[in-house]
Scaffold this motif. Structure first.
Motif, mmCIF file in Angstrom:
data_model
loop_
_atom_site.group_PDB
_atom_site.id
_atom_site.type_symbol
_atom_site.label_atom_id
_atom_site.label_comp_id
_atom_site.label_asym_id
_atom_site.label_seq_id
_atom_site.Cartn_x
_atom_site.Cartn_y
_atom_site.Cartn_z
ATOM 1 N N VAL A 1 13.599 72.916 77.984
ATOM 2 C CA VAL A 1 14.402 72.040 77.135
ATOM 3 C C VAL A 1 14.943 70.852 77.920
ATOM 4 O O VAL A 1 15.357 69.837 77.322
ATOM 5 C CB VAL A 1 15.541 72.859 76.497
ATOM 6 N N ASP A 2 14.952 70.932 79.242
ATOM 7 C CA ASP A 2 15.443 69.816 80.049
ATOM 8 C C ASP A 2 14.399 68.726 80.237
ATOM 9 O O ASP A 2 14.704 67.685 80.823
ATOM 10 C CB ASP A 2 15.900 70.327 81.420
ATOM 11 N N LEU B 1 12.677 67.240 77.667
ATOM 12 C CA LEU B 1 12.476 66.507 76.432
ATOM 13 C C LEU B 1 12.499 65.008 76.707
ATOM 14 O O LEU B 1 13.273 64.520 77.540
ATOM 15 C CB LEU B 1 13.569 66.853 75.420
ATOM 16 N N ASP C 1 14.691 60.841 69.009
ATOM 17 C CA ASP C 1 15.113 61.679 70.125
ATOM 18 C C ASP C 1 15.069 63.139 69.685
ATOM 19 O O ASP C 1 15.881 63.575 68.855
ATOM 20 C CB ASP C 1 16.532 61.297 70.547
ATOM 21 N N ALA D 1 15.945 65.731 71.303
ATOM 22 C CA ALA D 1 17.154 66.436 71.730
ATOM 23 C C ALA D 1 18.254 66.300 70.689
ATOM 24 O O ALA D 1 19.027 67.240 70.447
ATOM 25 C CB ALA D 1 17.624 65.905 73.086
ATOM 26 N N ILE E 1 19.908 67.408 80.528
ATOM 27 C CA ILE E 1 20.198 67.856 79.161
ATOM 28 C C ILE E 1 21.394 67.052 78.636
ATOM 29 O O ILE E 1 22.414 66.951 79.322
ATOM 30 C CB ILE E 1 20.511 69.360 79.130
ATOM 31 N N LEU F 1 24.141 68.527 73.528
ATOM 32 C CA LEU F 1 23.243 69.676 73.386
ATOM 33 C C LEU F 1 23.642 70.800 74.323
ATOM 34 O O LEU F 1 23.590 71.986 73.950
ATOM 35 C CB LEU F 1 21.802 69.233 73.651
#
Length: 609
Positions: A367-368, A370, A377, A379, A420, A424
């Motif tokens: 997930v980091d 993205l 976006d 995220a 991140i 989020l």
């Protein structure tokens, strides 16, 4: 004989022999004519005739006209249909032939053949049973006994027939064709909107989704299949009925069994295991618990993805992995609107459709990593998905209706939290996954890595043994990492080298020495003794010289710098100099500690590693 349209049909008819199909009264069929007798019929009767009677012919089905005029005429079918030729088209390519367009008038039966050449002429008798009745009432009166008799016959066949499993529920009605007595599968008929309506009512979807589906179904019934929007609406309804609106799996809440399963799958990781057991304990006390949003942060290769799969197996839930590395379009998360060509739902809804339940374990991998582009976006699109206060009404752009994600257990993985977004990161419960120590790596290698590599390379523990001392050498001299991926690759290299020795030994033992020279050569390459034990010299031969040297313990003491001892395990502070007041442990990279030492009343600092 006079047909229903008032056309006088003669009792002598020229017969057209065809095997292409059956002409029924009232239907219009095209027939291709290229055989000698049929060609003579067209050229001498239809083309030269000047009256309406000359265009009326009889069509005999299931009869092939011989290719040569001298051949004998085959046995004719007794029942035919009188028809009028409304169009005759001739062509010479690829060979001379005619195409006839014939409209059926009524049925007849052949009484006798009058002549066979140049074309077939027969005396016919017309059937006045059903099709030649002028009144619809008479037709229904005559058709009802026929249909009743046919139904009774089919029921009798269904009770008494003895058929093979291949032909079960099949009854032969006409030569070469079979019909099923049972109801056909609803999915076989693409136009069966009634089947879709039954599925919509049986999907147990919320009231809002049901109302939208019924509205789309009403539009679908009014659309012709040729419209492009028909397929789009049909695909939308298929997706709506396939989504697990109310289907869920039952959680396995046995804490003792869960602890055993987690310990068998992964060594160490006590913090992650304790968090899963806490969730199970709370689920036992409160059944209506929302799924937590967890984020495993740690260096590569420590088992973040595999522990997510183990958690799903521990809970007894379905598992689905969504790779987010490099995703830079928010439509991948929330889907496309149906106004776009080729629109499709997002990965969240597609994952729910794949697993078929509404409480799976979703692993949002990387997930980091993205991205962000002109398409939005992703995220930011995940904010609604990973917010426990909002995801009970997650709205995908394709569905355009809310779906409840509150029962889904989301697990995100990342290597760092620096990339991140803060909004989020605030929605997730971050659990740090530290790197393994040398003792933990040795235990992991002997519990999981070595047995797995032996199985992948076709070896057994009786053929290869790696002592713990050799494993420690591989960890300290050949791999310096937080995870165990490089360690697994090194063990795989050792297994491949041993597999070559084992294969050569099998080849040598199979050969028979026929001469003294061959015997001497066989002694030079004799099979190795089993098991093959990997020692320090074997490691150097297989993996090459060590990549990292062992550090020598040393102690440094200077004014303004703390005394530091470097051992082969880690870097630790022994004592601080009197002039040092602040010592910060910055972090761990591999096996190296970074320490900042700030002397009092100074504008500088020391970085010690």
């Amino acid at each position: 004989m006079t047909s229903g349209g008032g056309i006088q049909i003669p009792s002598r008819l020229p017969l057209l022999l065809t095997h292409e199909g059956v002409l029924l009264p009232g239907s219009t069929v095209r027939f291709s004519v290229d055989s000698p007798r049929n060609m003579h019929l067209v050229s001498q009767r239809l083309l030269k005739g000047t009256s309406l009677k000359s265009t009326i012919i009889g069509v005999i089905p299931n009869t092939r006209d011989p290719e040569r005029d001298s051949d004998e005429l085959p046995t004719l079918h007794k029942i035919g249909t009188a028809g009028i030729a409304v169009q005759v088209v001739g062509s010479n390519w690829p060979k001379p032939h005619y195409t006839l367009l014939i409209t059926g008038l009524c049925r007849f039966s052949v009484s006798s053949l009058l002549k066979e050449r140049p074309f077939v002429l027969a005396e016919v008798r017309f059937s006045v049973k059903l099709t030649c009745c002028n009144s619809w009432t008479e037709r229904f009166k005559k058709a009802l006994p026929m249909l009743t008799r046919q139904i009774e016959g089919l029921k009798l066949l269904q009770k008494t027939r003895k058929m093979s499993p291949d032909h079960e529920n099949r009854v032969t009605m006409f030569p070469g064709r079979q019909f099923s007595l049972e109801e056909e599968d609803e999915d076989d008929d693409g136009d069966d909107t009634a089947a879709i309506e039954r599925k919509v009512h049986g999907a147990n979807m919320p009231e809002a989704a049901l109302r939208i589906c019924l509205k789309e179904l009403k539009r679908l019934k009014k659309m012709p299949q040729s419209m492009p929007e028909y397929a789009l609406t049909r695909n939308y309804l298929d997706l709506m009925v396939e989504l697990p609106w109310s289907k869920s799996t039952k959680d396995c809440l046995d804490i003792r069994a869960a602890r055993t399963l987690l310990d068998n799958d992964h060594y160490a990781m006590d913090k992650l295991k304790r968090r899963v057991l806490e969730y199970l304990a709370v689920r036992q006390l409160k059944t209506s618990l929302k799924g937590p949003i967890l984020c495993f942060v740690g260096p590569p290769g420590v088992g973040k993805t595999s522990v997510g799969r183990s958690i799903a197996r521990t809970l007894g839930r379905e598992f689905h992995r969504i790779a987010l590395g490099g995703v830079c379009d928010q439509s991948d998360i929330r889907g496309h609107r149906r106004t776009y060509v080729g629109s499709m739902p997002g990965r969240i809804i597609n994952g729910l459709k794949t697993v078929g339940v509404n409480n799976p374990v979703f692993l949002l991998d990387e997930v980091d990593k993205l991205g962000k582009s002109l398409q939005g976006d992703p995220a930011a699109a995940l904010l609604e998905v990973l917010d426990p206060e909002q995801n009970h009404s997650f709205t995908d752009h394709y569905l355009n209706v809310a779906f409840d994600l509150s029962q889904v257990l989301f697990i995100a993985t990342a290597n760092t939290t620096a990339t991140i977004p803060p909004a989020l990161l605030d929605r997730m419960e971050v659990l740090q996954v530290p790197g393994y120590t040398q003792e933990e790596k040795v235990e992991i290698a002997h519990r999981h890595l070595i047995p797995n590599q032996l199985e992948q390379h076709g070896l057994t523990p009786q053929q290869l043994q790696i002592p713990q001392e050799s494993t420690q050498d591989i960890i300290s001299r050949y791999t310096r990492e937080a995870g165990v991926r490089s360690l697994e690759r090194k063990i795989g290299a050792i297994c491949r080298a041993v597999a070559v020795k084992v294969a050569e030994g099998h080849k040598v033992t199979k050969r028979d020495a026929s001469t003294p020279e061959d015997s001497a050569q066989q002694d030079k390459v004799s099979p190795p003794e089993m098991p093959i034990v990997i020692d320090h010299s074997a490691l150097k031969d297989i993996l090459g010289p060590p990549l990292f040297e062992m550090e020598v313990s040393r102690t440094t003491t200077e004014s303004g710098v703390s005394s530091v001892q470097l051992t082969e395990q880690h870097l630790q502070i022994i004592s601080s100099v009197q002039t040092c007041t602040l010592v910060y442990l910055c972090g761990l990279v591999g096996l190296w500690f970074y320490i900042i030492i700030i002397p009092p009343d100074k504008d500088f600092f020391f970085l010690v590693c």
